[in-house]
Scaffold this motif. Sequence first.
Motif, PDB file in Angstrom:
ATOM      1  N   UNK A  46       0.843  -1.197   0.000  1.00  0.00           N
ATOM      2  CA  UNK A  46       0.000   0.000   0.000  1.00  0.00           C
ATOM      3  C   UNK A  46       0.874   1.241   0.000  1.00  0.00           C
ATOM      4  N   UNK A  47       0.589   2.178  -0.895  1.00  0.00           N
ATOM      5  CA  UNK A  47       1.272   3.471  -0.883  1.00  0.00           C
ATOM      6  C   UNK A  47       0.715   4.283   0.284  1.00  0.00           C
ATOM      7  N   UNK A  48       1.606   4.973   1.008  1.00  0.00           N
ATOM      8  CA  UNK A  48       1.190   5.531   2.295  1.00  0.00           C
ATOM      9  C   UNK A  48       1.702   6.937   2.532  1.00  0.00           C
ATOM     10  N   UNK A  49       0.804   7.767   3.044  1.00  0.00           N
ATOM     11  CA  UNK A  49       1.165   9.079   3.565  1.00  0.00           C
ATOM     12  C   UNK A  49       0.645   9.184   4.988  1.00  0.00           C
ATOM     13  N   UNK A  50       1.270  10.035   5.777  1.00  0.00           N
ATOM     14  CA  UNK A  50       0.888  10.208   7.185  1.00  0.00           C
ATOM     15  C   UNK A  50       0.704  11.689   7.481  1.00  0.00           C
ATOM     16  N   UNK A  51      -0.340  11.997   8.218  1.00  0.00           N
ATOM     17  CA  UNK A  51      -0.484  13.300   8.864  1.00  0.00           C
ATOM     18  C   UNK A  51      -0.472  13.043  10.358  1.00  0.00           C
ATOM     19  N   UNK A 126       8.159   5.346  -1.095  1.00  0.00           N
ATOM     20  CA  UNK A 126       8.514   6.133   0.077  1.00  0.00           C
ATOM     21  C   UNK A 126       7.287   6.425   0.930  1.00  0.00           C
ATOM     22  N   UNK A 127       7.509   6.553   2.218  1.00  0.00           N
ATOM     23  CA  UNK A 127       6.500   7.101   3.113  1.00  0.00           C
ATOM     24  C   UNK A 127       6.559   8.619   2.998  1.00  0.00           C
ATOM     25  N   UNK A 128       5.412   9.255   2.853  1.00  0.00           N
ATOM     26  CA  UNK A 128       5.356  10.716   2.824  1.00  0.00           C
ATOM     27  C   UNK A 128       4.681  11.192   4.110  1.00  0.00           C
ATOM     28  N   UNK A 129       5.327  12.105   4.806  1.00  0.00           N
ATOM     29  CA  UNK A 129       4.765  12.650   6.042  1.00  0.00           C
ATOM     30  C   UNK A 129       4.478  14.134   5.829  1.00  0.00           C
ATOM     31  N   UNK A 130       3.213  14.495   6.003  1.00  0.00           N
ATOM     32  CA  UNK A 130       2.779  15.879   5.841  1.00  0.00           C
ATOM     33  C   UNK A 130       2.708  16.563   7.208  1.00  0.00           C
ATOM     34  N   UNK A 131       3.421  17.669   7.350  1.00  0.00           N
ATOM     35  CA  UNK A 131       3.432  18.417   8.605  1.00  0.00           C
ATOM     36  C   UNK A 131       2.795  19.789   8.392  1.00  0.00           C
ATOM     37  N   UNK A 137      -4.762  28.603  10.634  1.00  0.00           N
ATOM     38  CA  UNK A 137      -5.394  28.382  11.938  1.00  0.00           C
ATOM     39  C   UNK A 137      -6.857  27.981  11.770  1.00  0.00           C
ATOM     40  N   UNK A 138      -7.441  27.486  12.847  1.00  0.00           N
ATOM     41  CA  UNK A 138      -8.854  27.112  12.915  1.00  0.00           C
ATOM     42  C   UNK A 138      -9.180  25.810  12.185  1.00  0.00           C
ATOM     43  N   UNK A 139      -8.161  25.102  11.683  1.00  0.00           N
ATOM     44  CA  UNK A 139      -8.384  23.807  11.058  1.00  0.00           C
ATOM     45  C   UNK A 139      -7.571  22.755  11.799  1.00  0.00           C
ATOM     46  N   UNK A 140      -8.181  21.622  12.069  1.00  0.00           N
ATOM     47  CA  UNK A 140      -7.505  20.561  12.805  1.00  0.00           C
ATOM     48  C   UNK A 140      -6.680  19.681  11.869  1.00  0.00           C
ATOM     49  N   UNK A 141      -5.905  18.776  12.467  1.00  0.00           N
ATOM     50  CA  UNK A 141      -5.157  17.827  11.647  1.00  0.00           C
ATOM     51  C   UNK A 141      -6.088  16.785  11.022  1.00  0.00           C
ATOM     52  N   UNK A 142      -7.293  16.609  11.542  1.00  0.00           N
ATOM     53  CA  UNK A 142      -8.285  15.786  10.842  1.00  0.00           C
ATOM     54  C   UNK A 142      -8.567  16.387   9.472  1.00  0.00           C
ATOM     55  N   UNK A 143      -8.824  17.690   9.447  1.00  0.00           N
ATOM     56  CA  UNK A 143      -9.101  18.360   8.176  1.00  0.00           C
ATOM     57  C   UNK A 143      -7.888  18.322   7.265  1.00  0.00           C
ATOM     58  N   UNK A 144      -6.699  18.521   7.828  1.00  0.00           N
ATOM     59  CA  UNK A 144      -5.476  18.435   7.027  1.00  0.00           C
ATOM     60  C   UNK A 144      -5.336  17.049   6.408  1.00  0.00           C
ATOM     61  N   UNK A 145      -5.689  16.016   7.157  1.00  0.00           N
ATOM     62  CA  UNK A 145      -5.596  14.645   6.652  1.00  0.00           C
ATOM     63  C   UNK A 145      -6.494  14.443   5.441  1.00  0.00           C
ATOM     64  N   UNK A 146      -7.724  14.892   5.553  1.00  0.00           N
ATOM     65  CA  UNK A 146      -8.671  14.713   4.452  1.00  0.00           C
ATOM     66  C   UNK A 146      -8.243  15.543   3.238  1.00  0.00           C
ATOM     67  N   UNK A 198     -16.208  18.258  12.228  1.00  0.00           N
ATOM     68  CA  UNK A 198     -17.247  18.500  11.231  1.00  0.00           C
ATOM     69  C   UNK A 198     -16.690  18.868   9.864  1.00  0.00           C
ATOM     70  N   UNK A 199     -15.664  19.704   9.817  1.00  0.00           N
ATOM     71  CA  UNK A 199     -15.099  20.128   8.531  1.00  0.00           C
ATOM     72  C   UNK A 199     -14.500  18.943   7.786  1.00  0.00           C
ATOM     73  N   UNK A 200     -13.733  18.124   8.491  1.00  0.00           N
ATOM     74  CA  UNK A 200     -13.108  16.961   7.876  1.00  0.00           C
ATOM     75  C   UNK A 200     -14.159  15.968   7.403  1.00  0.00           C
ATOM     76  N   UNK A 201     -15.145  15.730   8.245  1.00  0.00           N
ATOM     77  CA  UNK A 201     -16.187  14.769   7.914  1.00  0.00           C
ATOM     78  C   UNK A 201     -16.973  15.221   6.683  1.00  0.00           C
ATOM     79  N   UNK A 202     -17.283  16.512   6.618  1.00  0.00           N
ATOM     80  CA  UNK A 202     -18.025  17.042   5.476  1.00  0.00           C
ATOM     81  C   UNK A 202     -17.241  16.889   4.176  1.00  0.00           C
ATOM     82  N   UNK A 203     -15.941  17.128   4.243  1.00  0.00           N
ATOM     83  CA  UNK A 203     -15.102  16.952   3.058  1.00  0.00           C
ATOM     84  C   UNK A 203     -15.139  15.506   2.568  1.00  0.00           C
ATOM     85  N   UNK A 204     -15.040  14.562   3.496  1.00  0.00           N
ATOM     86  CA  UNK A 204     -15.100  13.140   3.127  1.00  0.00           C
ATOM     87  C   UNK A 204     -16.442  12.798   2.494  1.00  0.00           C
ATOM     88  N   UNK A 205     -17.502  13.256   3.110  1.00  0.00           N
ATOM     89  CA  UNK A 205     -18.852  12.969   2.593  1.00  0.00           C
ATOM     90  C   UNK A 205     -19.043  13.578   1.209  1.00  0.00           C
TER      91      UNK A 205
END
Length: 236
Positions: A46-51, A126-131, A137-146, A198-205
């Motif tokens: 599996x190709x993989x990235x991490x937040x 390669x593993x890619x890690x996003x920092x 501001x005002x966005x969580x790492x959940x949103x960054x992940x999505x 909510x922001x991350x979940x909405x993006x996924x949906x």
Amino acid sequence: MEKSIYSRVLLKLSGETLKGARDLGYEADACRFAAERIRAILDAGVELAVVVGAGNLWRGGAAGADMNRVDADKMGMLATAMNALAIKNCCNAVGIPVLLQCAIPTGGFLPEYDRETAIKAMESGKLVVFAGGTGNPFFTTDTASVLRALETECDAVFKATKVDGVYSADPKKFPEATRYGELSFDEAIARRLKVMDASAFSLCRDHELPIVVFDFFTADLERVLAGDTACGTIVS
């Protein structure tokens, strides 16, 4: 060996994954364990990235009312850059090549985010890690992940937790809570289940990007990657 139904995955790790039994910071065994789990996903083809989050180093709410929210979030973004460097080193130690990218300029400490470079790195193994979160501001790492998962054309967001899926209530407080194997986005909303913010979940949906919630510490990763809902919850 069960075959993965996912070709490319974005793994959302909490900063707490790296601190082990410590209150804050890093624990060598915890970092090594995280690297071994990451290697298991890569070894499955599996190709993989991490937040990664920053909860092992910084939580803005802990600073109290005197801390400006914008500055608090900037401190959190900087903390994710430190965690990305930690992940790079522990993964390098077990033979995983890593590309780091950051959403915010760091003056040469980390390369800045570039979508095409990230995709090519994942394609090469390669593993890619996003920092740096989203860089705002005002966005969580959940949103960054999505956001990064959508940009890099991932098949799913894997949310690593300490429980084996999504429950109707906190299973540690309510042993009778129901565990869900599969959920639709609408069901998760109707049942008020906190899968992601909510922001991350909405993006996924809105973009039909599945979320897989699983226990990072105990789950059989081969079965999670094969889509076995006994090992986690798939929200789609």
